[in-house]
Design a protein around this motif. Structure first.
Motif, PDB file in Angstrom:
ATOM      1  N   VAL A 208       0.833  -1.206   0.000  1.00  0.00           N
ATOM      2  CA  VAL A 208       0.000   0.000   0.000  1.00  0.00           C
ATOM      3  C   VAL A 208       0.868   1.256   0.000  1.00  0.00           C
ATOM      4  O   VAL A 208       0.599   2.227  -0.728  1.00  0.00           O
ATOM      5  CB  VAL A 208      -0.954  -0.017   1.209  1.00  0.00           C
ATOM      6  N   SER A 209       1.935   1.264   0.816  1.00  0.00           N
ATOM      7  CA  SER A 209       2.813   2.429   0.881  1.00  0.00           C
ATOM      8  C   SER A 209       3.484   2.677  -0.462  1.00  0.00           C
ATOM      9  O   SER A 209       3.602   3.825  -0.914  1.00  0.00           O
ATOM     10  CB  SER A 209       3.873   2.223   1.973  1.00  0.00           C
ATOM     11  N   TYR A 210       3.901   1.586  -1.117  1.00  0.00           N
ATOM     12  CA  TYR A 210       4.548   1.735  -2.428  1.00  0.00           C
ATOM     13  C   TYR A 210       3.582   2.298  -3.469  1.00  0.00           C
ATOM     14  O   TYR A 210       3.908   3.236  -4.197  1.00  0.00           O
ATOM     15  CB  TYR A 210       5.091   0.379  -2.868  1.00  0.00           C
ATOM     16  N   LEU A 245      12.616   8.713  -8.538  1.00  0.00           N
ATOM     17  CA  LEU A 245      12.806   7.446  -7.828  1.00  0.00           C
ATOM     18  C   LEU A 245      13.272   7.644  -6.385  1.00  0.00           C
ATOM     19  O   LEU A 245      12.694   7.030  -5.468  1.00  0.00           O
ATOM     20  CB  LEU A 245      13.791   6.556  -8.591  1.00  0.00           C
ATOM     21  N   PRO A 246      14.296   8.475  -6.092  1.00  0.00           N
ATOM     22  CA  PRO A 246      14.690   8.651  -4.679  1.00  0.00           C
ATOM     23  C   PRO A 246      13.570   9.208  -3.809  1.00  0.00           C
ATOM     24  O   PRO A 246      13.366   8.739  -2.677  1.00  0.00           O
ATOM     25  CB  PRO A 246      15.866   9.630  -4.770  1.00  0.00           C
ATOM     26  N   VAL A 247      12.827  10.196  -4.317  1.00  0.00           N
ATOM     27  CA  VAL A 247      11.729  10.761  -3.521  1.00  0.00           C
ATOM     28  C   VAL A 247      10.643   9.717  -3.292  1.00  0.00           C
ATOM     29  O   VAL A 247      10.061   9.632  -2.196  1.00  0.00           O
ATOM     30  CB  VAL A 247      11.170  12.015  -4.229  1.00  0.00           C
ATOM     31  N   LEU A 251       9.375   8.506   0.299  1.00  0.00           N
ATOM     32  CA  LEU A 251       7.961   8.611   0.626  1.00  0.00           C
ATOM     33  C   LEU A 251       7.386   7.257   1.025  1.00  0.00           C
ATOM     34  O   LEU A 251       6.566   7.162   1.956  1.00  0.00           O
ATOM     35  CB  LEU A 251       7.212   9.189  -0.582  1.00  0.00           C
ATOM     36  N   THR A 252       7.811   6.202   0.348  1.00  0.00           N
ATOM     37  CA  THR A 252       7.343   4.856   0.715  1.00  0.00           C
ATOM     38  C   THR A 252       7.758   4.509   2.146  1.00  0.00           C
ATOM     39  O   THR A 252       6.960   3.978   2.928  1.00  0.00           O
ATOM     40  CB  THR A 252       7.926   3.820  -0.262  1.00  0.00           C
ATOM     41  N   VAL A 257       6.388   3.633   7.816  1.00  0.00           N
ATOM     42  CA  VAL A 257       6.635   3.859   9.247  1.00  0.00           C
ATOM     43  C   VAL A 257       5.402   4.445   9.918  1.00  0.00           C
ATOM     44  O   VAL A 257       5.002   4.034  11.017  1.00  0.00           O
ATOM     45  CB  VAL A 257       7.856   4.782   9.432  1.00  0.00           C
ATOM     46  N   ALA A 258       4.757   5.426   9.260  1.00  0.00           N
ATOM     47  CA  ALA A 258       3.573   6.055   9.853  1.00  0.00           C
ATOM     48  C   ALA A 258       2.431   5.056   9.999  1.00  0.00           C
ATOM     49  O   ALA A 258       1.768   4.986  11.044  1.00  0.00           O
ATOM     50  CB  ALA A 258       3.148   7.239   8.993  1.00  0.00           C
ATOM     51  N   PHE A 259       2.174   4.264   8.960  1.00  0.00           N
ATOM     52  CA  PHE A 259       1.071   3.291   9.009  1.00  0.00           C
ATOM     53  C   PHE A 259       1.314   2.225  10.079  1.00  0.00           C
ATOM     54  O   PHE A 259       0.438   1.935  10.890  1.00  0.00           O
ATOM     55  CB  PHE A 259       0.887   2.632   7.644  1.00  0.00           C
TER      56      PHE A 259
END
Length: 589
Positions: A208-210, A245-247, A251-252, A257-259
């Protein structure tokens, strides 16, 4: 060789006997002490509490094994609490529950692995901050404290302040979000002492994060392309591709971590994934550096091509490769440090090896630095005609190690760039004007009026010639030598290159010879030179005509000495034809 080998073996055999005899003598004398006492080795702690990292890892393992009594041995407890087994288990369970609800530890590789702990933070010596608990009701910093003094081995425990805050936390048996929504079967079945449902949610949250990060990046790029006018250009596209790609990777990681923290996934699982998270962050940063290196290389190469600085491209490519090697080297060191490998000894060895390599390749490094200086300062370029010390020629190539110059004799001279950057370089290709500085010596029979006539006419010629720069030319009667009158001329020829300037100089000199011949005088020969040819007779008629001309100038106040009248200068400008009538003119073909 055989004889040398035999002698070497004999020497080693005798040395062995001597060593054995020393040990035997020591035993016979009853000596129980060695000459050099080894330092006492610190005994290991069975719970691994010698370092902050060992304490955190041991505590995580204990609560993962649900051995809460063992987990309580990582706490600073009062004697009263320590005697109560149930109290110790309750504190450990409360600690775990708070961590699952909203707590986190620093990644294991970041926590200090030294007995002294971290000494580069703002905390007192012997205290380390290793994490925090942050929920709707509580905010607890997690401190470790060294419980021993300098005379005893280090023992790091969760501080009394931290344990007291955990004991006073009011959680009232609240369940995490996952414990409320997951079926009992996914909670009761465990893998690695962690509910199997937590592992499944971790996998789902990763996907989901990806996907969510890809969606956000797509929307962000879409907005940039609409708002930024240069987004569709080659430069804008390269910048967007370098950061995408780095951003997205960053972000992923942030979303994951947040989820996982807010959903209440077990701290045991999250702590195991911390190394992977940091590794992804480091890889994202390295990829960003790599892509920015490619972008800068592409941009500078295209810029150098547009400016015609072909020699700079080789240096740009070399610096690009060197930067990428440094990125890979830094990445390897960082990743080894993350997985717990001590790279200090390796860095020290590489540092010593680097010094040795630098000393051995001193000249090579000197030439490379010289080439970078030549490219940055640009004292010369390919195709420039220049003089380096006593060598004159045209620059044919500027490499990373040396520069080649072709001389007028058509030979090739190779000069190391280190030596070239320290030499005096005279570049003839960048001249904006060419000096015209002949010195004429006139015969001693030249009359004053003839000299006045020469000074005026020679300067008039320079004013009138279209290829002579507008700056006032200098024609001065500068001295009387033993055998001649000396006239020095200084002017500047405006031409695109040396060949054109020599053509103009040739035309001016021919016109000056005409003026000298018309004046009735002639150039003087050095007195020490034996002039065998027939001497040019002195022309009294021409001298009288010149004197009459000068006389008229004086009567009409038109003698242009010592300065020319500005009106006369304007009248003279451009009145000469250059090239002269009768000359070949290719533009008329």
């Amino acid at each position: 060789m055989i004889l040398v080998a035999k002698r070497l073996w004999s020497f080693l055999f005798l040395l062995t006997l001597l060593l054995q005899s020393d040990s035997i003598t020591a035993q016979l004398l009853g000596s129980s002490k060695t000459t050099a006492e080894e330092p006492a080795k610190t005994p290991d702690d069975s719970l691994g509490r010698r370092t902050p990292q060992g304490t955190v890892n041991g505590f995580i393992k204990a609560i993962g094994d649900q051995n809460y009594l063992r987990a309580s041995q990582y706490f600073v407890l009062s004697k009263r609490s320590y005697r109560k087994t149930a109290e110790r288990i309750r504190i450990a369970k409360t600690f775990q529950q708070l961590l699952d609800q909203g707590g986190n530890f620093s990644p294991s590789s970041i926590i200090s692995n030294k007995e002294l702990g971290r000494i580069d933070d703002d905390l007192s010596t012997g205290i380390d901050l290793v994490g925090s608990i942050s929920t709707d009701k509580t905010a607890i910093p997690l401190y470790l404290e060294n419980q021993s003094d300098d005379s005893q081995p280090a023992v790091w425990l969760f501080s009394a302040e931290t344990i007291e805050a955990i004991m006073s936390a009011d959680i009232k048996g609240e369940k995490t979000f996952l414990d409320r929504v997951l079926p009992n079967v996914l909670i009761e079945k465990k893998l690695g002492n962690v509910p199997i449902g937590h592992w499944a949610v971790v996998v789902i949250m990763t996907v989901v994060s990806y996907l969510l990060s890809r969606l956000l990046i797509f929307m962000f790029v879409f907005v940039i392309q609409k708002l930024w006018r240069k987004a569709a250009s080659e430069k804008g596209t390269a910048i967007i591709e370098a950061f995408t790609l780095p951003v997205q990777m960053y972000l992923t990681v942030i979303l994951f971590v947040a989820f996982t923290q807010r959903m209440g996934i077990s701290i045991v699982v999250r702590q195991r994934f911390s190394i992977i998270i940091i590794t992804i962050g480091i890889l994202a940063f390295l990829i960003l550096l790599w892509r920015m290196t490619d972008f800068v290389t592409m941009y500078t190469r295209s810029r150098m091509n547009r400016r015609g600085r072909i020699s700079a491209i080789s240096a740009i490519l070399f610096l690009s490769r060197a930067t990428k090697v440094a990125i890979v080297f830094i990445g390897i060191i960082a990743l080894l440090g993350i997985i717990g490998v001590d790279v200090t000894a390796g860095l020290a060895a590489l540092g010593i090896g680097g010094i040795a390599l630098a000393l051995g390749a001193q000249k090579t490094i000197e030439n490379f630095v010289g080439s970078v200086s030549l490219i940055a300062d640009q004292p010369l370029r390919v195709g420039d005609y220049c003089r380096v010390d006593d060598i004159k020629g045209t620059v044919e190539s500027i490499g990373m190690r040396s520069t080649t110059i072709r001389t007028s004799a058509r030979t090739i001279v190779t000069i190391p760039n280190g030596q070239l950057s320290a030499s005096k370089i005279e570049n003839f290709a960048h001249r904006d004007r060419f000096l015209f500085n002949p010195i004429f010596n006139f015969r001693m029979e030249t009359t004053p009026d003839q000299m006045r006539y020469l000074l005026v006419e020679l300067r008039s010629l320079l004013y009138a010639h279209p290829a002579v720069l507008n700056s006032p030319p200098i024609v001065r009667f500068t001295g009387i030598t033993a055998d001649a009158f000396k006239v020095e001329i200084t002017a500047y020829i405006e031409a695109v290159n040396a060949d054109i300037s020599q053509e103009v100089q040739e035309d001016i000199l021919l016109r000056m010879i005409d003026i000298i011949e018309k004046s009735g005088t002639a150039l003087a020969y050095p007195s020490q030179t034996l002039h065998v040819s027939r001497d040019t007779p002195f022309s009294a008629e021409k001298a009288e005509a010149v004197a009459e001309t000068v006389k008229k100038w004086k009567e009409n106040n038109e003698l242009q000495l010592p300065k020319f009248d500005p009106k006369r200068v304007e009248e003279l400008k451009g009145t000469l034809k250059y090239p002269d009538d009768g000359s070949f003119k290719p533009e008329e073909l």
